[in-house]
Design a protein around this motif. Structure first.
Motif, PDB file in Angstrom:
ATOM      1  N   ARG A 112       0.844  -1.192   0.000  1.00 14.26           N
ATOM      2  CA  ARG A 112       0.000   0.000   0.000  1.00 14.26           C
ATOM      3  C   ARG A 112       0.873   1.233   0.000  1.00 14.26           C
ATOM      4  O   ARG A 112       1.821   1.329   0.763  1.00 14.26           O
ATOM      5  CB  ARG A 112      -0.863   0.049   1.245  1.00 14.26           C
ATOM      6  CG  ARG A 112      -2.070  -0.776   1.183  1.00 14.26           C
ATOM      7  CD  ARG A 112      -2.940  -0.433   2.365  1.00 14.26           C
ATOM      8  NE  ARG A 112      -4.078  -1.313   2.360  1.00 14.26           N
ATOM      9  CZ  ARG A 112      -5.020  -1.300   3.247  1.00 14.26           C
ATOM     10  NH1 ARG A 112      -4.965  -0.447   4.246  1.00 14.26           N
ATOM     11  NH2 ARG A 112      -6.023  -2.116   3.183  1.00 14.26           N
ATOM     12  N   TYR A 166     -21.287   7.658  -6.644  1.00 12.97           N
ATOM     13  CA  TYR A 166     -20.359   7.621  -5.511  1.00 12.97           C
ATOM     14  C   TYR A 166     -19.071   8.364  -5.831  1.00 12.97           C
ATOM     15  O   TYR A 166     -18.522   9.059  -4.986  1.00 12.97           O
ATOM     16  CB  TYR A 166     -20.019   6.188  -5.128  1.00 12.97           C
ATOM     17  CG  TYR A 166     -21.162   5.375  -4.580  1.00 12.97           C
ATOM     18  CD1 TYR A 166     -22.390   5.941  -4.259  1.00 12.97           C
ATOM     19  CD2 TYR A 166     -21.017   4.019  -4.372  1.00 12.97           C
ATOM     20  CE1 TYR A 166     -23.419   5.182  -3.755  1.00 12.97           C
ATOM     21  CE2 TYR A 166     -22.045   3.255  -3.864  1.00 12.97           C
ATOM     22  CZ  TYR A 166     -23.248   3.837  -3.558  1.00 12.97           C
ATOM     23  OH  TYR A 166     -24.265   3.091  -3.055  1.00 12.97           O
ATOM     24  N   SER A 167     -18.600   8.231  -7.058  1.00 10.63           N
ATOM     25  CA  SER A 167     -17.333   8.879  -7.410  1.00 10.63           C
ATOM     26  C   SER A 167     -17.469  10.407  -7.385  1.00 10.63           C
ATOM     27  O   SER A 167     -16.549  11.105  -6.973  1.00 10.63           O
ATOM     28  CB  SER A 167     -16.853   8.411  -8.777  1.00 10.63           C
ATOM     29  OG  SER A 167     -17.851   8.639  -9.755  1.00 10.63           O
ATOM     30  N   GLN A 226     -17.580  11.450  -3.812  1.00 12.27           N
ATOM     31  CA  GLN A 226     -16.247  11.309  -3.217  1.00 12.27           C
ATOM     32  C   GLN A 226     -15.451  12.589  -3.360  1.00 12.27           C
ATOM     33  O   GLN A 226     -14.832  13.055  -2.412  1.00 12.27           O
ATOM     34  CB  GLN A 226     -15.522  10.154  -3.913  1.00 12.27           C
ATOM     35  CG  GLN A 226     -14.055  10.056  -3.578  1.00 12.27           C
ATOM     36  CD  GLN A 226     -13.387   8.912  -4.319  1.00 12.27           C
ATOM     37  OE1 GLN A 226     -13.753   7.775  -4.119  1.00 12.27           O
ATOM     38  NE2 GLN A 226     -12.433   9.219  -5.167  1.00 12.27           N
ATOM     39  N   ALA A 267     -14.278   8.636   0.847  1.00  9.78           N
ATOM     40  CA  ALA A 267     -13.936   7.586  -0.112  1.00  9.78           C
ATOM     41  C   ALA A 267     -15.179   6.842  -0.599  1.00  9.78           C
ATOM     42  O   ALA A 267     -16.141   6.659   0.144  1.00  9.78           O
ATOM     43  CB  ALA A 267     -12.953   6.603   0.515  1.00  9.78           C
ATOM     44  N   ARG A 268     -15.131   6.427  -1.869  1.00  9.88           N
ATOM     45  CA  ARG A 268     -16.247   5.690  -2.486  1.00  9.88           C
ATOM     46  C   ARG A 268     -16.633   4.464  -1.686  1.00  9.88           C
ATOM     47  O   ARG A 268     -17.810   4.181  -1.497  1.00  9.88           O
ATOM     48  CB  ARG A 268     -15.848   5.228  -3.893  1.00  9.88           C
ATOM     49  CG  ARG A 268     -16.137   6.159  -4.976  1.00  9.88           C
ATOM     50  CD  ARG A 268     -15.952   5.496  -6.341  1.00  9.88           C
ATOM     51  NE  ARG A 268     -14.927   4.469  -6.382  1.00  9.88           N
ATOM     52  CZ  ARG A 268     -13.730   4.610  -6.936  1.00  9.88           C
ATOM     53  NH1 ARG A 268     -13.395   5.746  -7.483  1.00  9.88           N
ATOM     54  NH2 ARG A 268     -12.877   3.618  -6.951  1.00  9.88           N
ATOM     55  N   ASN A 269     -15.634   3.707  -1.252  1.00 12.33           N
ATOM     56  CA  ASN A 269     -15.945   2.476  -0.521  1.00 12.33           C
ATOM     57  C   ASN A 269     -16.629   2.783   0.808  1.00 12.33           C
ATOM     58  O   ASN A 269     -17.493   2.024   1.247  1.00 12.33           O
ATOM     59  CB  ASN A 269     -14.697   1.618  -0.329  1.00 12.33           C
ATOM     60  CG  ASN A 269     -13.599   2.323   0.404  1.00 12.33           C
ATOM     61  OD1 ASN A 269     -13.526   3.545   0.422  1.00 12.33           O
ATOM     62  ND2 ASN A 269     -12.714   1.566   1.016  1.00 12.33           N
ATOM     63  N   SER A 270     -16.306   3.876   1.438  1.00 12.24           N
ATOM     64  CA  SER A 270     -16.988   4.266   2.677  1.00 12.24           C
ATOM     65  C   SER A 270     -18.437   4.647   2.385  1.00 12.24           C
ATOM     66  O   SER A 270     -19.345   4.276   3.129  1.00 12.24           O
ATOM     67  CB  SER A 270     -16.287   5.447   3.338  1.00 12.24           C
ATOM     68  OG  SER A 270     -14.988   5.083   3.733  1.00 12.24           O
ATOM     69  N   SER A 274     -20.271   3.569  -0.045  1.00 21.08           N
ATOM     70  CA  SER A 274     -21.036   2.358  -0.364  1.00 21.08           C
ATOM     71  C   SER A 274     -21.377   1.552   0.882  1.00 21.08           C
ATOM     72  O   SER A 274     -22.352   0.811   0.890  1.00 21.08           O
ATOM     73  CB  SER A 274     -20.272   1.487  -1.363  1.00 21.08           C
ATOM     74  OG  SER A 274     -19.137   0.908  -0.766  1.00 21.08           O
ATOM     75  N   LYS A 275     -20.599   1.699   1.938  1.00 19.04           N
ATOM     76  CA  LYS A 275     -20.881   0.990   3.195  1.00 19.04           C
ATOM     77  C   LYS A 275     -22.014   1.646   3.976  1.00 19.04           C
ATOM     78  O   LYS A 275     -22.904   0.977   4.473  1.00 19.04           O
ATOM     79  CB  LYS A 275     -19.631   0.949   4.085  1.00 19.04           C
ATOM     80  CG  LYS A 275     -18.555   0.059   3.582  1.00 19.04           C
ATOM     81  CD  LYS A 275     -18.813  -1.327   4.051  1.00 19.04           C
ATOM     82  CE  LYS A 275     -17.555  -2.144   3.783  1.00 19.04           C
ATOM     83  NZ  LYS A 275     -17.784  -3.519   4.048  1.00 19.04           N
TER      84      LYS A 275
END
Length: 158
Positions: free
Chosen positions: A20, A107-108, A111, A117-120, A122-123
């Protein structure tokens, strides 16, 4: 023999595993979110200085937004951890109910606008939607219970 092969595969995977480069991207960091994000800067300015623009931005007046926040806030609140602070309930509500549901933003797009963040997104987006439905289902959503009520609804359709 099998154990040796398994151990060798693990070592090979470890050597080729991509490292990472960030734990969190710098432009999504909390300090920049507070400084440049729409929720922490723009919404406060609009609430204080220009309520009609607040309405245009979130599709509801500030009074209604904060009433909704008070009602669903405890349902969507998360606790802080040692690793990071939880997203504020107001930010989650602004992203979900008001920007995503009202405008259909992806989402993007959200963001970059709100620095989450997109993944956050989506959660927590389904959780916030569920909290809104659970809070307002008894007041707003009523299901007909007898055939007369169903007939009245059916008559509205051609």
């Amino acid at each position: 023999m099998m154990l040796l092969l398994r151990e060798r595969r693990r070592r090979i995977r470890r050597t080729f595993r991509r490292r990472r480069s960030f734990w969190i991207r710098p432009w999504l960091a909390t300090d920049r979110k507070l400084q440049f994000g729409h929720y922490d800067q723009l919404m406060n300015e609009l609430r204080i200085e220009d309520e009609p623009s607040f309405f245009i931005f979130l599709r509801m007046p500030p009074v209604m937004f904060y009433e909704l926040l008070n009602r669903v806030g405890l349902r969507i609140k998360k606790t802080d951890t040692l690793f990071r602070r939880a997203l504020s309930t107001g930010l989650k509500l602004a992203i979900t109910a008001l920007r995503h549901l009202a405008t259909g933003d992806k989402y993007s797009t959200l963001q970059y606008d709100l620095r989450v963040a997109r993944n956050s997104i989506s959660k927590f987006l389904p959780e916030v939607c569920r909290a809104i439905v659970d809070e307002y289902k008894d007041e707003v959503i009523s299901c007909p219970t007898d055939p007369i009520d169903w007939r009245a609804i059916a008559d509205e359709f051609p």
